[in-house]
Write a protein that holds these residues in place. Sequence first.
Motif, mmCIF file in Angstrom:
data_model
loop_
_atom_site.group_PDB
_atom_site.id
_atom_site.type_symbol
_atom_site.label_atom_id
_atom_site.label_comp_id
_atom_site.label_asym_id
_atom_site.label_seq_id
_atom_site.Cartn_x
_atom_site.Cartn_y
_atom_site.Cartn_z
ATOM 1 N N ILE A 92 17.714 -10.989 10.683
ATOM 2 C CA ILE A 92 16.624 -10.023 10.793
ATOM 3 C C ILE A 92 16.709 -9.277 12.119
ATOM 4 O O ILE A 92 16.421 -8.084 12.196
ATOM 5 C CB ILE A 92 15.257 -10.733 10.668
ATOM 6 N N MET A 130 14.999 -9.098 4.392
ATOM 7 C CA MET A 130 13.561 -9.194 4.116
ATOM 8 C C MET A 130 13.305 -10.113 2.925
ATOM 9 O O MET A 130 12.420 -10.989 2.969
ATOM 10 C CB MET A 130 12.979 -7.808 3.829
ATOM 11 N N THR A 138 14.081 -13.803 3.901
ATOM 12 C CA THR A 138 13.068 -14.385 4.794
ATOM 13 C C THR A 138 11.771 -14.656 4.048
ATOM 14 O O THR A 138 11.138 -15.704 4.231
ATOM 15 C CB THR A 138 12.803 -13.444 5.977
ATOM 16 N N THR A 139 11.373 -13.720 3.200
ATOM 17 C CA THR A 139 10.139 -13.900 2.433
ATOM 18 C C THR A 139 10.256 -15.088 1.490
ATOM 19 O O THR A 139 9.337 -15.920 1.404
ATOM 20 C CB THR A 139 9.804 -12.623 1.637
ATOM 21 N N ASP A 190 7.270 -7.738 6.749
ATOM 22 C CA ASP A 190 7.640 -7.136 5.464
ATOM 23 C C ASP A 190 7.269 -5.658 5.409
ATOM 24 O O ASP A 190 7.973 -4.851 4.782
ATOM 25 C CB ASP A 190 6.966 -7.892 4.316
ATOM 26 N N LEU A 242 10.074 -3.938 7.471
ATOM 27 C CA LEU A 242 11.386 -3.899 6.814
ATOM 28 C C LEU A 242 11.373 -3.044 5.552
ATOM 29 O O LEU A 242 12.340 -2.324 5.278
ATOM 30 C CB LEU A 242 11.837 -5.318 6.496
ATOM 31 N N SER A 243 10.307 -3.126 4.764
ATOM 32 C CA SER A 243 10.267 -2.346 3.520
ATOM 33 C C SER A 243 10.169 -0.852 3.803
ATOM 34 O O SER A 243 10.914 -0.046 3.220
ATOM 35 C CB SER A 243 9.102 -2.807 2.632
ATOM 36 N N ILE A 264 10.604 -5.499 14.963
ATOM 37 C CA ILE A 264 10.850 -6.825 14.390
ATOM 38 C C ILE A 264 10.659 -7.895 15.453
ATOM 39 O O ILE A 264 10.060 -8.951 15.201
ATOM 40 C CB ILE A 264 12.268 -6.898 13.784
#
Length: 493
Positions: free
Chosen positions: A5, A40, A43-44, A73, A76-77, A119
């Motif tokens: 990340i 992402m 990690t989620t 999130d 990253l999204s 991040i």
Amino acid sequence: MEALILLVPLLFSLLFWTAKKRATAHIINITGAIMLFVSMIYTTCSYLSNGVIQGTFLNGLFYIDSLSLLVLDIILSIGFLVCIYSIKYLDIEYDHRTIDTKKIKIYYSLLYAFIFTMITVVTTQNLGLMWIAIEATTLASAFLVGFYNNKHSIEAAWKYIIICSVGIAFALLGIVFLYISSGNVFQGVKAPLDWTFLNEHAGALQSGILKISFIFILVGFGTKVGLAPMHTWLPDAHSQAPAPISALLSGVLLNSALYGIIRIVSIVNKNLGPDDLYTKRLMIGMGLLSIAAAAVFILYQKDYKRLLAYSSIEHMGIIVFALGFFTKLSIFAALFHMINHAFTKSMLFLLSGNVYLKYGTKEIKKVKGLLKIMPITGTVFLLGLFAIAGMPPFSVFFSELSIGLSAASAYHYILASMFLVLVAVIFAGMAVTTLKMFFGNTDSNDLQPGEINKPGLTAIILLFAIITFTGVYMPEPVKNIVDSAVLIIKGGN
């Protein structure tokens, strides 16, 4: 694996300087965007399967809980979609001879550096490192604000640097006071500035000094959030930056700075007790002031990007207003609104980029017949404006309704009424100011009907689908993450 990340945006930020051609830079960008998205998802899923993620590298400073994950999130999204949108956007600017290949490499390098700093903000549990990362976001994004290197963009960049640096200096002083509030209790402790440690031992902090600390931190990080009266940098920076960067500034950066305030208010409220009104009055007051300030300026805007920027001030004020009540319902509504604003406002700024590339102006009065000239962009832009103004069935309506109900359920009927009136005024102001863009005939005979940046429309339509879907249904994993984040903010685990 979690280190990806941080490593992906950092390494790709450097990798762009090896590109000799514009196409090579685009390929590197696509690869980096995909890797950001994959990291992402990984990690989620890792968090949903195993709970809190704490890396052994960086001396244990890497830490992700549900609150971190929620903001991560979002970063990253939206970062992924902005990277995809930027490809054609930059190509069109290149064709217009506004930028060259070197500027494209600079843009991509700074974009990934900007994402890296945000991040870092949400993946460390150390308040000192978090402060450094928030300051680094200013340095990375300031050059993007001044990207076009003209008089107005350079002025906006300097204004952004100066005001936010002063604000961040206040936040640093607040963190120093936070450390002092521990007295001699935490001497010899390995990590006295880790917010997890401070949260667990909040009762041992000296309340008087802690209150002073909170004021400095609220003003300091609140400057970066764009809360009134420290908001003056925001309209200039958002309006002068390239549209994809404006999407990141509004949809992501503001939430990253707000994250710092949320962490601190959790510690302070745990120390002062549930019945203390100190932080509540400050946050509710600053939230309402920000909404009111945005309401006034929105009524007189002539630039559609500045109008969207003032709308961001409004929505940051709404979130802080909700957090001020500090009930489970209000915190849930605030976090839900954070998600909704991030996706909706990012979509609107990307749409503003399409409009600007087509019409060549940011002045509202010079944009006419948008629905005829750009049917998809115009339709989604019109619906997006209704969405951000709080119209059903879009998600912003339901989070704003929840915030109003949370204020009323806490027996603050006057505050709830003031909130609803201000939101209604802003809705009317946005409608009166912007509706003329969509109808009528354009004054220019050079504009031919047709969309611009068609690949970028994919990102925009995806964002539109998200804000429409979440207005009807919140997926269970998302609800669980938000519920867990509410418990953390309230002082639980």
